[in-house]
Write an enzyme that holds these catalytic residues in place. Structure first.
Site, PDB file in Angstrom:
ATOM      1  N   THR A 225      54.518-107.844 -31.228  1.00  0.00           N
ATOM      2  CA  THR A 225      53.178-107.181 -30.974  1.00  0.00           C
ATOM      3  C   THR A 225      53.571-105.574 -30.533  1.00  0.00           C
ATOM      4  O   THR A 225      54.442-105.366 -30.114  1.00  0.00           O
ATOM      5  CB  THR A 225      52.884-107.769 -29.321  1.00  0.00           C
ATOM      6  OG1 THR A 225      52.456-109.026 -29.565  1.00  0.00           O
ATOM      7  CG2 THR A 225      51.689-107.009 -28.798  1.00  0.00           C
TER       8      THR A 225
ATOM      9  N   PHE B 161      52.513-102.452 -28.978  1.00  0.00           N
ATOM     10  CA  PHE B 161      51.817-101.805 -27.692  1.00  0.00           C
ATOM     11  C   PHE B 161      51.810-100.250 -27.935  1.00  0.00           C
ATOM     12  O   PHE B 161      52.570 -99.575 -28.518  1.00  0.00           O
ATOM     13  CB  PHE B 161      52.534-102.130 -26.481  1.00  0.00           C
ATOM     14  CG  PHE B 161      52.645-103.507 -26.086  1.00  0.00           C
ATOM     15  CD1 PHE B 161      51.919-104.182 -25.167  1.00  0.00           C
ATOM     16  CD2 PHE B 161      53.581-104.353 -26.796  1.00  0.00           C
ATOM     17  CE1 PHE B 161      51.987-105.515 -24.634  1.00  0.00           C
ATOM     18  CE2 PHE B 161      53.539-105.777 -26.269  1.00  0.00           C
ATOM     19  CZ  PHE B 161      52.743-106.153 -25.444  1.00  0.00           C
TER      20      PHE B 161
END
Length: 291
Positions: free
Chosen positions: A184, A186
């Site tokens: 992921t 961010f």
């Protein structure tokens, strides 16, 4: 069990980083990875996390923007333009799912697993092989808390290693995900942008724009990046409203407007668009160079 940051009124706001989710969430892990000396402020929604920074209840916010398996995180692109915040950093967090259960449980006692629907989907082959029924939950860390509160030895959750630490659970199995490259990305948000001269090394610039409603508008708007040799690493469209009439575009490029070629490309972009919103220029954490 770790006490929630919201239960500590004496915390120094200048040392607080907000995130969406519960303690033990992957966003919490990202905060710990990037800012190990900062206290965390769990928030129930992305809007609340952004508002905490905007209203000076936290200094930074750690927000997921895209996942290598699931794609774009819903709502983020529509929330950023109205947040009055700026991207000052990025972080890539490897998502390593763990099967968590109460200490009296074992793989043999388990019959059901609960977690966020995406986590369940990312582990579906492994869960099928283990013969576990799947029950969706609002989020991964919340599922871990639910398992701990239930005391049920037939129930497990899928969450982070940090969630096991926070909620006092044991890890039945690590690396539960079917694919090993689940990551992921961010972004870190603050009330003020970084200046170009504050950044050492390669940089990224993120922005959104709305093209004019004329033929070949997108082609003309993006032409300056090609002719000026600016590497655009991400471009995606989305609708800001439910009218489906006006497309907004989100883009990441390598470089900043203090560079002559980027400045020329952005000038051409602004000429061919209705609006350009620059979210910030920030240090590049992962190389996007040609391979």
């Amino acid at each position: 069990m770790q006490q929630k940051a919201t239960d500590k009124p004496s915390l120094d706001v200048s040392n607080l980083i907000a995130f969406q989710g519960e303690l033990g969430a992957y966003s919490h892990m990202a905060c710990r990875s990037c800012y190990p000396d900062m206290e965390v402020l769990p928030c129930p929604s992305f809007e609340d996390a952004l508002a905490a920074v905007r209203n000076k209840k936290a200094r930074l916010a750690m927000i997921p923007i895209e996942n290598s398996t699931a794609g774009r995180v819903a709502d983020i692109h529509t929330l950023l333009p109205g947040s009055d915040l700026y991207i000052i950093g990025e972080h890539f967090e490897s998502i390593r799912h763990c099967l968590l259960a109460n200490h009296d449980a074992s793989e043999e006692t388990l019959s059901t697993v609960t977690s966020h629907v995406q986590a369940l989907g990312q582990c579906r082959k492994t869960l099928r092989a283990m013969g576990l029924a799947r029950e969706p939950f609002a989020d991964t860390a919340g599922s871990a808390r639910h398992v701990a509160e239930s005391g049920d030895t037939t129930l497990a959750g899928i969450a982070s290693e940090l969630a096991a630490e926070v909620y006092g659970l044991k890890i039945i199995k690590r690396d539960l995900q079917d694919e090993g490259n689940n990551t992921t990305r961010f972004v870190v948000l603050a009330r003020a942008p970084l200046a170009h001269d504050q950044i050492d090394g390669p940089v990224m610039t993120s922005f959104t724009f709305e093209v004019r409603n004329i033929p070949a508008a997108l082609y003309k708007a993006l032409g300056g990046f090609a002719t000026n040799g600016v590497n655009m690493t991400k471009l995606e469209s989305y609708y800001e409203s439910d009218s489906f009439k006006v497309s907004e575009f989100y883009a990441d490029i390598m470089g900043h407007e203090g560079m002559a070629n980027v400045a020329r490309a952005m000038e051409e972009l602004r000429f061919h668009t209705k609006r350009v919103r620059v979210f910030g220029t920030y240090p590049m954490e992962r190389d996007r160079g040609a391979t």
